[in-house]
Enzyme design. Structure first.
Site, short mmCIF file in Angstrom:
data_model
loop_
_atom_site.label_atom_id
_atom_site.label_comp_id
_atom_site.label_asym_id
_atom_site.label_seq_id
_atom_site.Cartn_x
_atom_site.Cartn_y
_atom_site.Cartn_z
N ARG A 1 0.81 -1.23 0.00
CA ARG A 1 0.00 0.00 0.00
C ARG A 1 0.83 1.27 0.00
NH1 ARG A 1 -2.58 -2.76 3.91
NH2 ARG A 1 -4.35 -3.96 3.17
N LYS B 1 3.49 11.74 -10.78
CA LYS B 1 2.65 10.79 -11.55
C LYS B 1 3.46 9.53 -11.82
CE LYS B 1 -0.20 13.72 -14.52
NZ LYS B 1 -0.45 13.98 -15.95
N GLU C 1 10.32 19.06 -24.65
CA GLU C 1 9.49 19.29 -23.45
C GLU C 1 9.93 20.57 -22.74
OE1 GLU C 1 6.83 17.47 -22.91
OE2 GLU C 1 7.23 15.46 -23.71
N LYS D 1 7.82 23.45 -13.70
CA LYS D 1 6.77 22.43 -13.62
C LYS D 1 6.36 22.20 -12.17
CE LYS D 1 5.38 17.70 -14.63
NZ LYS D 1 5.63 16.41 -15.28
N GLU E 1 -4.09 17.79 -11.31
CA GLU E 1 -4.45 18.14 -12.68
C GLU E 1 -5.93 18.45 -12.85
OE1 GLU E 1 -2.11 15.88 -15.44
OE2 GLU E 1 -3.38 16.50 -17.10
N ARG F 1 -2.57 22.64 -14.33
CA ARG F 1 -1.51 21.67 -14.65
C ARG F 1 -1.69 21.14 -16.07
NH1 ARG F 1 0.79 16.50 -11.03
NH2 ARG F 1 2.23 15.76 -12.63
N ASN G 1 0.02 19.76 -21.06
CA ASN G 1 -0.37 18.90 -22.18
C ASN G 1 -0.26 19.63 -23.52
OD1 ASN G 1 -0.98 16.72 -20.52
ND2 ASN G 1 -3.01 17.54 -20.09
N HIS H 1 0.46 17.83 -26.74
CA HIS H 1 0.28 16.40 -26.52
C HIS H 1 -1.03 15.84 -27.07
CE1 HIS H 1 3.81 16.91 -24.08
NE2 HIS H 1 3.85 15.63 -23.79
N HIS I 1 0.03 12.75 -29.02
CA HIS I 1 -0.33 11.36 -28.68
C HIS I 1 -1.02 10.67 -29.85
CE1 HIS I 1 -0.29 12.33 -24.10
NE2 HIS I 1 0.84 11.78 -24.47
N HIS J 1 8.42 10.09 -28.87
CA HIS J 1 7.43 10.92 -28.18
C HIS J 1 7.75 12.41 -28.36
CE1 HIS J 1 4.67 12.31 -25.09
NE2 HIS J 1 5.68 12.97 -24.54
N1 LIG Z 1 5.28 10.53 -14.94
C1 LIG Z 1 5.22 11.58 -15.73
O1 LIG Z 1 4.74 12.66 -15.34
C2 LIG Z 1 5.77 11.49 -17.11
C3 LIG Z 1 5.94 12.65 -17.87
C4 LIG Z 1 6.52 12.54 -19.13
C5 LIG Z 1 6.90 11.29 -19.62
N2 LIG Z 1 6.71 10.17 -18.86
C6 LIG Z 1 7.10 8.84 -19.33
O2 LIG Z 1 8.51 8.80 -19.53
C7 LIG Z 1 8.81 7.77 -20.45
C8 LIG Z 1 9.90 8.25 -21.38
O3 LIG Z 1 11.04 8.54 -20.63
P1 LIG Z 1 12.47 8.76 -21.32
O4 LIG Z 1 12.30 9.67 -22.48
O5 LIG Z 1 13.38 9.12 -20.23
O6 LIG Z 1 12.80 7.37 -21.97
P2 LIG Z 1 13.24 5.94 -21.36
O7 LIG Z 1 13.13 5.90 -19.90
O8 LIG Z 1 12.45 4.94 -22.12
O9 LIG Z 1 14.76 5.86 -21.75
C9 LIG Z 1 15.15 5.92 -23.09
C10 LIG Z 1 16.50 5.24 -23.29
O10 LIG Z 1 17.55 6.01 -22.72
C11 LIG Z 1 18.50 5.16 -22.11
N3 LIG Z 1 19.20 5.93 -21.11
C12 LIG Z 1 18.76 6.32 -19.90
N4 LIG Z 1 19.68 7.11 -19.30
C13 LIG Z 1 20.72 7.19 -20.13
C14 LIG Z 1 21.98 7.86 -20.07
N5 LIG Z 1 22.30 8.64 -19.05
N6 LIG Z 1 22.83 7.73 -21.12
C15 LIG Z 1 22.49 6.98 -22.20
N7 LIG Z 1 21.32 6.34 -22.31
C16 LIG Z 1 20.44 6.44 -21.29
C17 LIG Z 1 17.67 4.03 -21.58
O11 LIG Z 1 18.47 2.88 -21.42
C18 LIG Z 1 16.61 3.86 -22.66
O12 LIG Z 1 17.01 2.96 -23.64
C19 LIG Z 1 7.51 7.45 -21.16
O13 LIG Z 1 7.06 6.18 -20.75
C20 LIG Z 1 6.55 8.52 -20.68
O14 LIG Z 1 5.21 8.05 -20.60
C21 LIG Z 1 6.17 10.26 -17.62
ZN LIG Z 2 5.56 14.58 -23.19
#
Ligand SMILES: NC(=O)c1ccc[n+]([C@@H]2O[C@H](COP(=O)([O-])OP(=O)(O)OC[C@H]3O[C@@H](n4cnc5c(N)ncnc54)[C@H](O)[C@@H]3O)[C@@H](O)[C@H]2O)c1
Ligand SMILES: [Zn+2]
Length: 370
Positions: free
Chosen positions: A122, A144, A186, A228, A238, A242, A246, A249, A253, A266
């Site tokens: 939990r 999130k 972003e 942010k 949100e 907030r 988007n 997006h 999306h 993305h």
């Molecule tokens: N929670 C939220 O508010 C929120 C907001 C925006 C995006 N997201 C989520 O984030 C995800 C995307 O995150 P991302 O863009 O970080 O991609 P990711 O986490 O998928 O990482 C992308 C690649 O980068 C590599 N990598 C990580 N750190 C590295 C480094 N220092 N050097 C070299 N390679 C490295 C990883 O191995 C991976 O292959 C999506 O699933 C999206 O939905 C969440």
């Molecule tokens: Zn985004």
């Protein structure tokens, strides 16, 4: 230089530490809060291969990790199967209510680890150590967490704020250019809405940012995250403003889903979505010079063009926009930015106008791609 700020939320406050040396400094600062807790790291193989040794060394003064739990890399981390595996590994390794998880990787690892932290027993304590620019700018900030279902991305999750976000600039030097670009898109979004000094910095430093220079990236990540965080503090779940974040997006999306996850990044989809939102803003009387300024900056990022004419079906895109997770009973609420820092949420477009604008924009952007 280190930047530090807090984000107040219903569970307390998340500390944010950004910059070179944030890892060692941040873990030392958190030592009292972590004393006596078993700490479990969650990461993926490529991140551990690149940077795991430094993380382990920094955790040693805290007694090291009870275990380092490895998950699938990239978006594949965010699955029910990976969450189940982590729950069970934690249970077998003696995870308790007072254990803490440390997410070490990009937004994918952070979203999965956060969801496991929110749900295991939990809810247990957790920390984010984001290693991609996108995660430092966006995903790690705001509490999130989510995993995907085959039916829909981010379909299962919770708000669960971490104890701290430790965003060390050192990790960013190894990021591939496409990952840098995603984070920068972003950051442009956040800057246009919330921080005009950041917009000017992005314009001035873009070449160094795209070259992956940690000294240039660190202040950008810190400023975007801080902007942010301030917005999230005002609207934690949100309900209103907030939703500004988007921006880009709604169409982004739909483009991702239509072109195929993996076939378009993305950040690139959001860049196109931002351009379309700017077009809508100007059509509604917004500041054309500001829109052109943001378009120019996006153009310099080198976002690949959309698929060629005919490959995108406007009707199907519109259908996907209507199915957007963020759509409410009253229809799709667009986010527009009418001028510097002048964002607007919940802008309604009638179906005919949307179709006409999309047709015209897709025609124009194919002719003059980014
Ligand atoms: N929670 C939220 O508010 C929120 C907001 C925006 C995006 N997201 C989520 O984030 C995800 C995307 O995150 P991302 O863009 O970080 O991609 P990711 O986490 O998928 O990482 C992308 C690649 O980068 C590599 N990598 C990580 N750190 C590295 C480094 N220092 N050097 C070299 N390679 C490295 C990883 O191995 C991976 O292959 C999506 O699933 C999206 O939905 C969440
Ligand atoms: Zn985004």
């Amino acid at each position: 230089m280190l930047t530090e700020f807090g984000l107040r939320h219903p569970r307390g406050e998340t500390r944010h530490l950004y910059g070179a040396g944030a890892l060692e400094g941040g873990l030392a600062e958190l030592a009292p809060a972590l004393a006596g807790r078993a700490l479990f790291a969650i990461s993926s193989r490529p991140v551990l291969d690149l940077h795991g040794a430094r993380l382990e060394a920094a955790a040693a003064p805290l007694g090291g990790f009870a275990r380092v739990l490895e998950v699938a890399d990239g978006e594949r981390a965010k699955s029910v199967a990976e969450a189940e595996r982590l729950w069970r590994e934690l249970a077998r390794a003696g995870g308790r209510r007072d254990s803490a998880l440390l997410a070490f990787g990009g937004g994918s690892v952070g979203d999965l680890a956060g969801w496991v932290a929110a749900s295991f027993l939990r809810g247990v304590e957790w920390l984010q150590v984001p290693t991609t620019l996108l995660a430092q700018v966006d995903a790690a900030v705001g509490g999130k967490t989510a995993i995907d279902l085959p039916e829909a991305k981010n379909a299962v999750g919770a708000f669960h704020h971490p104890l701290a976000v430790i965003a060390d600039a050192g990790w960013l030097a190894t990021l591939p250019r496409a990952e840098l670009r995603s984070g920068l898109v972003e950051a442009v979004k956040t800057a246009a809405l919330l921080d005009l000094a950041l917009l000017a910095r992005l314009e001035g430093d873009l070449d160094r940012l795209l070259a992956g220079e940690p000294e240039a990236l660190a202040p950008v990540a810190a400023a975007a995250a801080r902007a942010k965080a301030a917005l999230v503090a005002r609207d934690p779940e949100e309900a209103g403003e907030r939703r500004l974040l988007n921006l880009g997006h709604t169409l982004g999306h739909a483009l991702e889903a239509e072109i195929g996850y993996g076939a378009i990044a993305h950040g690139d989809a959001v860049a196109h979505g931002l351009r379309f939102a700017l077009r809508l803003s100007v059509a509604g009387g917004g500041d054309a010079a500001f829109a052109a300024r943001v378009e120019r900056l996006l153009g310099r990022l080198g976002v690949p063009p959309l698929p060629p004419a005919g490959a995108l079906d406007v009707g199907r895109l519109i259908e996907r926009i209507g199915r957007d997770k963020k759509a409410r009973a009253g229809g799709v609420g667009w986010v527009l930015v009418d001028g510097p820092g002048r964002g607007r949420v919940d802008v309604r477009l009638d179906a005919g106008r949307l179709r006409a604008e999309l047709d015209a924009w897709l025609g124009a952007s194919r002719a003059a791609s980014l």
